[in-house]
Design a protein around this motif. Structure first.
Motif, PDB file in Angstrom:
ATOM      1  N   SER A 166       1.199  10.016  -7.191  1.00  0.00           N
ATOM      2  CA  SER A 166       1.510  11.381  -7.627  1.00  0.00           C
ATOM      3  C   SER A 166       1.733  11.472  -9.130  1.00  0.00           C
ATOM      4  O   SER A 166       1.466  12.494  -9.738  1.00  0.00           O
ATOM      5  CB  SER A 166       2.731  11.931  -6.885  1.00  0.00           C
ATOM      6  N   SER A 167       2.216  10.404  -9.726  1.00  0.00           N
ATOM      7  CA  SER A 167       2.397  10.411 -11.180  1.00  0.00           C
ATOM      8  C   SER A 167       1.436   9.455 -11.883  1.00  0.00           C
ATOM      9  O   SER A 167       1.421   9.402 -13.100  1.00  0.00           O
ATOM     10  CB  SER A 167       3.837  10.037 -11.543  1.00  0.00           C
ATOM     11  N   ARG A 168       0.644   8.748 -11.108  1.00  0.00           N
ATOM     12  CA  ARG A 168      -0.309   7.800 -11.673  1.00  0.00           C
ATOM     13  C   ARG A 168      -1.696   8.021 -11.057  1.00  0.00           C
ATOM     14  O   ARG A 168      -2.143   7.256 -10.206  1.00  0.00           O
ATOM     15  CB  ARG A 168       0.151   6.354 -11.400  1.00  0.00           C
ATOM     16  N   PRO A 169      -2.392   9.089 -11.458  1.00  0.00           N
ATOM     17  CA  PRO A 169      -3.705   9.356 -10.870  1.00  0.00           C
ATOM     18  C   PRO A 169      -4.729   8.264 -11.130  1.00  0.00           C
ATOM     19  O   PRO A 169      -5.725   8.180 -10.431  1.00  0.00           O
ATOM     20  CB  PRO A 169      -4.127  10.680 -11.507  1.00  0.00           C
ATOM     21  N   ASP A 170      -4.468   7.406 -12.106  1.00  0.00           N
ATOM     22  CA  ASP A 170      -5.379   6.295 -12.363  1.00  0.00           C
ATOM     23  C   ASP A 170      -5.395   5.288 -11.219  1.00  0.00           C
ATOM     24  O   ASP A 170      -6.330   4.500 -11.087  1.00  0.00           O
ATOM     25  CB  ASP A 170      -5.022   5.601 -13.678  1.00  0.00           C
ATOM     26  N   LEU A 171      -4.413   5.334 -10.349  1.00  0.00           N
ATOM     27  CA  LEU A 171      -4.322   4.395  -9.229  1.00  0.00           C
ATOM     28  C   LEU A 171      -5.075   4.857  -7.979  1.00  0.00           C
ATOM     29  O   LEU A 171      -5.336   4.057  -7.081  1.00  0.00           O
ATOM     30  CB  LEU A 171      -2.857   4.182  -8.828  1.00  0.00           C
ATOM     31  N   VAL A 172      -5.411   6.136  -7.904  1.00  0.00           N
ATOM     32  CA  VAL A 172      -5.906   6.733  -6.665  1.00  0.00           C
ATOM     33  C   VAL A 172      -7.093   5.989  -6.068  1.00  0.00           C
ATOM     34  O   VAL A 172      -7.071   5.616  -4.891  1.00  0.00           O
ATOM     35  CB  VAL A 172      -6.241   8.230  -6.866  1.00  0.00           C
ATOM     36  N   ILE A 195       0.844  -1.209   0.000  1.00  0.00           N
ATOM     37  CA  ILE A 195       0.000   0.000   0.000  1.00  0.00           C
ATOM     38  C   ILE A 195       0.872   1.250   0.000  1.00  0.00           C
ATOM     39  O   ILE A 195       0.617   2.214  -0.735  1.00  0.00           O
ATOM     40  CB  ILE A 195      -0.970  -0.003   1.201  1.00  0.00           C
ATOM     41  N   GLY A 196       1.916   1.271   0.811  1.00  0.00           N
ATOM     42  CA  GLY A 196       2.820   2.427   0.853  1.00  0.00           C
ATOM     43  C   GLY A 196       3.473   2.695  -0.485  1.00  0.00           C
ATOM     44  O   GLY A 196       3.566   3.837  -0.939  1.00  0.00           O
ATOM     45  N   THR A 197       3.904   1.640  -1.143  1.00  0.00           N
ATOM     46  CA  THR A 197       4.511   1.775  -2.470  1.00  0.00           C
ATOM     47  C   THR A 197       3.511   2.342  -3.466  1.00  0.00           C
ATOM     48  O   THR A 197       3.824   3.242  -4.245  1.00  0.00           O
ATOM     49  CB  THR A 197       5.014   0.398  -2.957  1.00  0.00           C
ATOM     50  N   LEU A 198       2.293   1.820  -3.429  1.00  0.00           N
ATOM     51  CA  LEU A 198       1.260   2.286  -4.358  1.00  0.00           C
ATOM     52  C   LEU A 198       0.870   3.739  -4.075  1.00  0.00           C
ATOM     53  O   LEU A 198       0.640   4.510  -5.009  1.00  0.00           O
ATOM     54  CB  LEU A 198       0.044   1.375  -4.290  1.00  0.00           C
ATOM     55  N   MET A 199       0.822   4.132  -2.816  1.00  0.00           N
ATOM     56  CA  MET A 199       0.493   5.527  -2.488  1.00  0.00           C
ATOM     57  C   MET A 199       1.551   6.476  -3.041  1.00  0.00           C
ATOM     58  O   MET A 199       1.248   7.555  -3.517  1.00  0.00           O
ATOM     59  CB  MET A 199       0.337   5.706  -0.983  1.00  0.00           C
ATOM     60  N   TYR A 200       2.801   6.063  -2.982  1.00  0.00           N
ATOM     61  CA  TYR A 200       3.883   6.862  -3.538  1.00  0.00           C
ATOM     62  C   TYR A 200       3.681   7.060  -5.046  1.00  0.00           C
ATOM     63  O   TYR A 200       3.924   8.140  -5.576  1.00  0.00           O
ATOM     64  CB  TYR A 200       5.221   6.174  -3.259  1.00  0.00           C
ATOM     65  N   LEU A 201       3.222   6.035  -5.722  1.00  0.00           N
ATOM     66  CA  LEU A 201       3.029   6.107  -7.174  1.00  0.00           C
ATOM     67  C   LEU A 201       1.879   7.023  -7.594  1.00  0.00           C
ATOM     68  O   LEU A 201       1.845   7.472  -8.733  1.00  0.00           O
ATOM     69  CB  LEU A 201       2.769   4.713  -7.738  1.00  0.00           C
ATOM     70  N   ASN A 241       5.206   1.854 -18.168  1.00  0.00           N
ATOM     71  CA  ASN A 241       5.793   3.121 -18.634  1.00  0.00           C
ATOM     72  C   ASN A 241       4.791   4.275 -18.654  1.00  0.00           C
ATOM     73  O   ASN A 241       5.091   5.343 -19.174  1.00  0.00           O
ATOM     74  CB  ASN A 241       6.392   2.945 -20.028  1.00  0.00           C
ATOM     75  N   MET A 242       3.610   4.067 -18.098  1.00  0.00           N
ATOM     76  CA  MET A 242       2.565   5.089 -18.120  1.00  0.00           C
ATOM     77  C   MET A 242       2.769   6.056 -16.956  1.00  0.00           C
ATOM     78  O   MET A 242       3.152   5.658 -15.864  1.00  0.00           O
ATOM     79  CB  MET A 242       1.198   4.416 -17.987  1.00  0.00           C
ATOM     80  N   GLY A 243       2.508   7.343 -17.196  1.00  0.00           N
ATOM     81  CA  GLY A 243       2.592   8.305 -16.102  1.00  0.00           C
ATOM     82  C   GLY A 243       2.473   9.734 -16.580  1.00  0.00           C
ATOM     83  O   GLY A 243       2.346  10.014 -17.769  1.00  0.00           O
ATOM     84  N   LEU A 244       2.494  10.635 -15.634  1.00  0.00           N
ATOM     85  CA  LEU A 244       2.486  12.068 -15.912  1.00  0.00           C
ATOM     86  C   LEU A 244       3.904  12.599 -15.781  1.00  0.00           C
ATOM     87  O   LEU A 244       4.676  12.129 -14.950  1.00  0.00           O
ATOM     88  CB  LEU A 244       1.596  12.806 -14.900  1.00  0.00           C
ATOM     89  N   TRP A 245       4.240  13.587 -16.586  1.00  0.00           N
ATOM     90  CA  TRP A 245       5.540  14.239 -16.499  1.00  0.00           C
ATOM     91  C   TRP A 245       5.319  15.633 -15.934  1.00  0.00           C
ATOM     92  O   TRP A 245       4.562  16.425 -16.481  1.00  0.00           O
ATOM     93  CB  TRP A 245       6.208  14.315 -17.868  1.00  0.00           C
ATOM     94  N   TYR A 246       5.955  15.915 -14.814  1.00  0.00           N
ATOM     95  CA  TYR A 246       5.870  17.237 -14.198  1.00  0.00           C
ATOM     96  C   TYR A 246       7.167  17.980 -14.476  1.00  0.00           C
ATOM     97  O   TYR A 246       8.211  17.655 -13.935  1.00  0.00           O
ATOM     98  CB  TYR A 246       5.690  17.128 -12.676  1.00  0.00           C
ATOM     99  N   SER A 247       7.089  18.984 -15.314  1.00  0.00           N
ATOM    100  CA  SER A 247       8.263  19.791 -15.596  1.00  0.00           C
ATOM    101  C   SER A 247       8.529  20.710 -14.402  1.00  0.00           C
ATOM    102  O   SER A 247       7.604  21.175 -13.748  1.00  0.00           O
ATOM    103  CB  SER A 247       8.006  20.583 -16.877  1.00  0.00           C
ATOM    104  N   LYS A 248       9.805  20.965 -14.092  1.00  0.00           N
ATOM    105  CA  LYS A 248      10.127  21.756 -12.900  1.00  0.00           C
ATOM    106  C   LYS A 248       9.668  23.206 -13.022  1.00  0.00           C
ATOM    107  O   LYS A 248       9.468  23.873 -12.026  1.00  0.00           O
ATOM    108  CB  LYS A 248      11.622  21.677 -12.587  1.00  0.00           C
TER     109      LYS A 248
END
Length: 171
Positions: A43-49, A35-41, A82-89
């Protein structure tokens, strides 16, 4: 899980986990780590929320049913690695919240799963077939999930693409 067969969706469509009073209890140690690992993900994988939240909800009294639900999430990740969001700085991110009211939606307590903070709630009801808020509030079918992932701007990025994007950020 490295050799598991991937699945198309995080949860079975229209399903909700519930308290499993008759189920066989399992050791929570590895479950907490998953669960902790998935919660970390998330932020870049809103499909998991939604699916991760549902699994985290039952950490206190988990059974094999809940463990199978978490393993299904990992099977989904296997097929979308390889799916995810890219957050530019330099990007300016505005946070917008959506609520999908679910009166008496909790399977166990029959309470509403929506809430409020400081006595103020602003609700905007939007009647359309494909709301992006659905991805955070429901178990979705493959087609609807794919449509909403696309609308969120999630992309499948190879390691080479991620390296190139990171190098562009450094310049």
């Amino acid at each position: 899980m490295e050799t598991c067969d991937p699945v198309d969706t995080l949860m079975v469509e229209k399903s909700k986990l519930d308290e499993d009073l008759q189920g066989k209890a399992v050791d929570p140690t590895s479950y907490y780590g998953m669960i902790g690992t998935l919660m970390y993900l998330t932020s870049s994988r809103p499909d998991l929320v939604f699916a991760v939240f549902m699994c985290a909800w039952y950490q206190a009294k988990l059974t094999e049913k809940h463990l199978h639900a978490v393993k299904r999430i990992f099977r989904y990740l296997r097929g979308t690695i390889n799916m995810g969001l890219w957050y530019s700085k330099d990007s300016c991110i505005a946070l917008t919240a959506f609520a999908d009211v679910d009166h008496a939606g909790c399977q166990d307590t029959k309470r509403s799963t929506s809430g409020m903070e400081n006595g103020v709630v602003e609700l905007y009801f939007v009647r359309i077939d494909y709301q992006q808020a659905d991805i955070f509030t429901k178990a979705l079918g493959r087609e609807r999930l794919a449509l909403l992932i696309d609308k969120l701007g999630m992309k499948s990025m190879s390691p080479e693409t991620l390296k190139r994007l990171a190098e562009e950020e450094e310049e």
